[in-house]
Design an enzyme around this catalytic site. Sequence first.
Site, mmCIF file in Angstrom:
data_model
loop_
_atom_site.group_PDB
_atom_site.id
_atom_site.type_symbol
_atom_site.label_atom_id
_atom_site.label_comp_id
_atom_site.label_asym_id
_atom_site.label_seq_id
_atom_site.Cartn_x
_atom_site.Cartn_y
_atom_site.Cartn_z
ATOM 1 N N TYR A 186 -10.309 -9.308 -13.254
ATOM 2 C CA TYR A 186 -11.123 -8.651 -13.007
ATOM 3 C C TYR A 186 -11.885 -8.590 -14.387
ATOM 4 O O TYR A 186 -12.899 -8.482 -14.478
ATOM 5 C CB TYR A 186 -10.634 -6.933 -13.020
ATOM 6 C CG TYR A 186 -10.353 -6.608 -11.501
ATOM 7 C CD1 TYR A 186 -10.924 -6.142 -10.440
ATOM 8 C CD2 TYR A 186 -9.006 -6.367 -10.730
ATOM 9 C CE1 TYR A 186 -11.403 -5.705 -9.275
ATOM 10 C CE2 TYR A 186 -8.266 -6.247 -10.067
ATOM 11 C CZ TYR A 186 -9.569 -5.897 -8.935
ATOM 12 O OH TYR A 186 -9.294 -5.141 -7.732
ATOM 13 N N LYS A 210 2.931 -13.565 -6.229
ATOM 14 C CA LYS A 210 3.083 -15.133 -5.391
ATOM 15 C C LYS A 210 3.649 -16.043 -6.993
ATOM 16 O O LYS A 210 3.186 -16.872 -7.147
ATOM 17 C CB LYS A 210 1.140 -15.206 -5.462
ATOM 18 C CG LYS A 210 1.219 -16.668 -5.027
ATOM 19 C CD LYS A 210 1.098 -16.385 -3.383
ATOM 20 C CE LYS A 210 0.723 -17.141 -2.598
ATOM 21 N NZ LYS A 210 1.007 -17.550 -0.668
ATOM 22 N N ASP A 221 2.885 -13.712 1.235
ATOM 23 C CA ASP A 221 2.745 -13.410 2.872
ATOM 24 C C ASP A 221 3.881 -12.665 3.292
ATOM 25 O O ASP A 221 3.709 -12.725 3.944
ATOM 26 C CB ASP A 221 3.077 -15.087 2.716
ATOM 27 C CG ASP A 221 2.302 -15.805 1.629
ATOM 28 O OD1 ASP A 221 2.511 -15.564 -0.060
ATOM 29 O OD2 ASP A 221 1.496 -16.203 1.972
ATOM 30 N N ASP A 280 -3.704 -11.129 2.397
ATOM 31 C CA ASP A 280 -3.093 -11.259 0.671
ATOM 32 C C ASP A 280 -3.906 -9.880 0.262
ATOM 33 O O ASP A 280 -3.344 -9.128 -0.103
ATOM 34 C CB ASP A 280 -3.648 -12.152 0.099
ATOM 35 C CG ASP A 280 -2.674 -13.953 -0.049
ATOM 36 O OD1 ASP A 280 -2.099 -13.111 1.028
ATOM 37 O OD2 ASP A 280 -3.431 -14.367 -0.994
ATOM 38 N N ASP A 294 -6.362 -3.204 1.692
ATOM 39 C CA ASP A 294 -6.818 -3.182 2.470
ATOM 40 C C ASP A 294 -6.401 -3.493 3.927
ATOM 41 O O ASP A 294 -6.699 -2.623 5.191
ATOM 42 C CB ASP A 294 -8.266 -4.002 2.570
ATOM 43 C CG ASP A 294 -8.931 -3.963 1.563
ATOM 44 O OD1 ASP A 294 -9.079 -2.243 1.044
ATOM 45 O OD2 ASP A 294 -10.004 -4.601 1.308
#
Length: 320
Positions: free
Chosen positions: A129, A163, A196, A207, A211
């Site tokens: 960000y 990850k 994953d 990912d 959401d």
Amino acid sequence: MTQSNAPIVVLLEGDGVGPEVVREAAKVLKAVAPQIVYKNELIGGSAIDATGVPLPAQTVQSCKSAAAILLGAVGEQGLLEIRKELDLYANIRPCVFPSEALLHYSPLKLETVKGAEFTVIRELTGGIYFGERQEEEIQRITRIAGHLAMLTTPPQHVTSIDKANVLASSRLWRRVVTETLTKEFPSVPFSHQLVDSAAMIMNMFGDILSDEASVIPGSLGLLPSASLNGVPGEGANVVDCTSQSTVCSRHCWSRNCKPNWYNFVCCYVVRYSLGMEKEAKAIEDAVRKVLDEPAQGGRGLRTKDLGGMQPLPRLVMRRC
């Protein structure tokens, strides 16, 4: 409590459905906590029309001195700016059904979603960000997870998702999370999961887990969320902003335009921003009673987004 030391909640109505939602949310807060003082400020398109910028300096100043903020619909520019100005580094998005009467709205099988209850805590201001990820940024969001896990007895399990098999930044994340939880929250059980496989465990793909979690109750608009700049109960600011309608607080809280869930945003404001657990529980109980079917002692009321015909103000009045 006198007027001079009463908690101040800033109302940022924003654009689109924002004004309607924030005004109705304020009614809920007034019903459970009449001592709150409210102050309206501008953000988003209405702020651009009046001042030429999406987040005026006066709005920032008011938010920094407030106990909480209710934020309505706002564009990405205003959203990113308020996150940066208030350092809202942690987003909290719980996934839970407020009433079992809503289980059939989920696209997933009943036996899969019944009893589903978890909270996604994600970083909002560092890394991708606003710059490179730092150890301090990882430590502070880990502390948010640790404190929330400690709210129950025994403490809840924390799953850190990364990850680490591909990204060096995720390997840093995994190391710092392990060190912080082990040292500062020794009673909190935790584990690490690759993003994953975490998505697969949630019966979904991709990912963006917060959401994806919205698929469980049926819509992103059915999930409340909060954005924090500190540990709840220690003077932390919170703002919650989503793509449609939101609620924020110094603690800032957000909820999309689904009217059933901004009530839970109000719940988070009084619980985490104002430390009013009794009032928060009253909101949760009221939402559940409105949504429960008559056979379960509820009223079975629905707004149009859930297939009913109740207008938003009337549903708010029933809850209050």
